[in-house]
Design a protein around this motif. Structure first.
Motif, short mmCIF file in Angstrom:
data_model
loop_
_atom_site.label_atom_id
_atom_site.label_comp_id
_atom_site.label_asym_id
_atom_site.label_seq_id
_atom_site.Cartn_x
_atom_site.Cartn_y
_atom_site.Cartn_z
N PHE A 220 0.83 -1.20 0.00
CA PHE A 220 0.00 0.00 0.00
C PHE A 220 0.87 1.26 0.00
O PHE A 220 0.60 2.20 -0.77
N LYS A 221 1.90 1.28 0.83
CA LYS A 221 2.77 2.45 0.88
C LYS A 221 3.47 2.65 -0.46
O LYS A 221 3.62 3.78 -0.93
N ALA A 222 3.89 1.56 -1.08
CA ALA A 222 4.57 1.65 -2.38
C ALA A 222 3.64 2.18 -3.46
O ALA A 222 4.09 2.75 -4.46
N HIS A 227 9.35 6.34 -1.44
CA HIS A 227 9.94 6.27 -0.11
C HIS A 227 11.18 5.39 -0.10
O HIS A 227 11.49 4.70 -1.08
N LYS A 228 11.87 5.44 1.00
CA LYS A 228 13.02 4.58 1.25
C LYS A 228 12.72 3.72 2.47
O LYS A 228 11.82 4.00 3.23
N ILE A 249 15.39 -0.19 -0.58
CA ILE A 249 16.34 0.92 -0.63
C ILE A 249 15.70 2.13 -1.29
O ILE A 249 15.88 3.26 -0.87
N LYS A 250 14.92 1.89 -2.33
CA LYS A 250 14.24 2.99 -3.01
C LYS A 250 12.97 2.45 -3.66
O LYS A 250 12.99 1.40 -4.30
N SER A 251 11.89 3.19 -3.49
CA SER A 251 10.62 2.83 -4.12
C SER A 251 10.08 4.05 -4.84
O SER A 251 10.04 5.14 -4.28
N ARG A 252 9.66 3.86 -6.09
CA ARG A 252 9.09 4.93 -6.90
C ARG A 252 7.80 4.44 -7.54
O ARG A 252 7.74 3.32 -8.04
N VAL A 253 6.77 5.28 -7.51
CA VAL A 253 5.50 4.89 -8.11
C VAL A 253 5.06 5.95 -9.10
O VAL A 253 5.27 7.15 -8.88
N SER A 254 4.48 5.51 -10.21
CA SER A 254 3.94 6.44 -11.21
C SER A 254 2.58 5.92 -11.67
O SER A 254 2.35 4.70 -11.70
N TYR A 255 1.70 6.86 -12.01
CA TYR A 255 0.35 6.53 -12.45
C TYR A 255 0.21 6.93 -13.92
O TYR A 255 0.47 8.08 -14.27
N GLY A 277 16.14 -2.93 -3.89
CA GLY A 277 16.26 -3.40 -2.53
C GLY A 277 17.45 -4.31 -2.32
O GLY A 277 18.14 -4.72 -3.25
N GLU A 278 17.66 -4.63 -1.06
CA GLU A 278 18.73 -5.52 -0.64
C GLU A 278 18.13 -6.82 -0.14
O GLU A 278 17.16 -6.81 0.63
N LEU A 279 18.69 -7.94 -0.59
CA LEU A 279 18.27 -9.24 -0.10
C LEU A 279 18.90 -9.48 1.26
O LEU A 279 20.09 -9.78 1.37
N LYS A 280 18.10 -9.32 2.31
CA LYS A 280 18.63 -9.39 3.68
C LYS A 280 18.72 -10.83 4.18
O LYS A 280 19.67 -11.19 4.87
N GLU A 281 17.73 -11.64 3.87
CA GLU A 281 17.74 -13.04 4.33
C GLU A 281 17.23 -13.94 3.21
O GLU A 281 16.31 -13.59 2.49
N PHE A 282 17.88 -15.10 3.13
CA PHE A 282 17.46 -16.11 2.15
C PHE A 282 17.75 -17.46 2.80
O PHE A 282 18.81 -18.04 2.63
N MET A 283 16.79 -17.94 3.59
CA MET A 283 17.01 -19.13 4.40
C MET A 283 16.81 -20.38 3.54
O MET A 283 15.72 -20.89 3.38
#
Length: 366
Positions: A220-222, A227-228, A249-255, A277-283
């Protein structure tokens, strides 16, 4: 001549300042937080949180409360219990119970707050799932902040670094009164051991009609702001049930809006979300050292975010609300469409959500 003018200005200044009624801070009870519950008999119960200054104790505070049918009388009755008048000039957060927001709405509270000249427009409103009274009397561990400052910091941190959309009194008031967009506020709850942000409360004009759960707030925020930060997590449907965490890391939205020449046809709106974005975890047992694995993760995020966004749009249509502001956006492209006309075509509008994900770092725990 300049000397006479300067002297006159100084005299006017002295006369103007002498007309104001002085109010010493030491003679006021300045609330840092306020909250309102709806009682069974239809009355409201209001709460005001004040700092208590003690030489050897930080974070002390007092909560005063009163019941009435009006907010102004609640504030007056609370002042009767206090050695000083109660004012809201430094209020940081205003809490409203879910029951009050759904059954009564926000318009009376907003009008009262908006008309008070000593209250700013940057404080945050939040909807409480449950009773405000229970939440305010929560004893917070490992903090010397009073509950009002704690809640304000918690909400600000979640808007700045988390998945909660940015809002405040000014933004909420504009959304509530505007044509072509519906308002939203943070939705918080008390758990067995803490207070946490649990989603986003949704409004139809001044009344709350539902909320978005916490696991869907990233999408929803995206969809509504660039935002970051923020976290998106999910599990693959593989035999390992691989757990994946992406840090935005960075999100951009356009309509992209395509007005129709004939209003009998469906309007087309594409919401295009671009994520880095950064892949923080990949279990997973395998090491993530192949581009094919990263590509697989990117495509899975794209598919999931796009589908989640599509589901949110359909949910908004069913509730007849427009927190994305599609009406405002569409009418900016087609001036012939009135707010009333948009309401009639909104349920049939063709809204497509697309997502493009790029993993730029892999600081991975495996």
């Amino acid at each position: 001549m300049k000397r006479y003018i300067l002297t006159g200005l100084m005299l006017c200044s002295l006369l103007l300042t002498s007309c104001a009624e002085p109010r010493l801070l030491d003679e006021l009870n300045i609330s840092q937080a306020a909250g309102f519950d709806l009682l069974e008999d239809g009355e409201m119960k209001g709460f005001f949180v004040f700092p208590v200054f003690k030489s050897q104790e930080q974070g002390s505070y007092q909560i005063l409360s009163a019941k009435s049918n009006t907010i102004s009388n609640i504030q007056f009755l609370v002042s009767e219990e206090s050695p000083f008048p109660v004012v809201m000039g430094q209020v940081l957060v205003i809490l409203v119970s879910e029951k009050l927001a759904k059954e009564v709405g926000m318009i009376d509270l907003m009008n009262y707050i908006y008309r008070d000249p000593i209250i700013g427009s940057r404080q945050v409103f939040a909807i409480v799932g449950g009773e405000v009274e229970e939440l305010l009397y929560t004893k917070m561990n490992q903090t010397n902040l009073n509950i009002g400052v704690y809640l304000s910091d918690m909400l600000a941190q979640n808007m700045r670094n988390g998945n909660e959309p940015v809002t405040n009194q000014h933004i909420f008031m504009n959304q509530m009164l505007a044509k072509g967009v519906d308002a939203y506020l943070p939705y918080i709850k008390k758990t067995s051991s803490a207070i946490k942000v649990s989603g986003v409360a949704l409004f139809d004009q001044e009344k709350m009609v539902g909320h978005i759960p916490a696991e869907e707030t990233f999408t929803f925020k995206a969809m509504i702001e660039n935002h970051k930060n923020g976290i998106y997590e999910f599990r693959f449907h593989d035999k390992w049930k691989t757990h994946v965490v992406i840090e935005n890391i960075k999100s951009r939205v356009s309509y992209h809006i395509k007005p129709t020449e004939n209003l009998t046809k469906k309007p087309h709106i594409t919401i295009d979300i671009k994520l880095k974005g950064e892949l923080k975890e990949f279990m997973k047992s395998k090491k993530i050292d192949k581009p094919s694995i990263l590509d697989h993760v990117e495509k899975e995020v794209e598919k999931r975010v796009a589908q989640q966004g599509q589901d949110l749009v359909q949910s908004f249509k069913k509730q007849n609300i427009d927190p994305l502001g599609l009406g405002l956006r569409y009418r900016s492209k087609d001036k012939a469409v009135t707010p009333e006309k948009w309401k009639s075509i909104y349920p049939d509008a063709d809204v497509q959500v697309k997502c493009h994900m790029k993993i730029v770092q892999t600081g991975v725990s495996q």
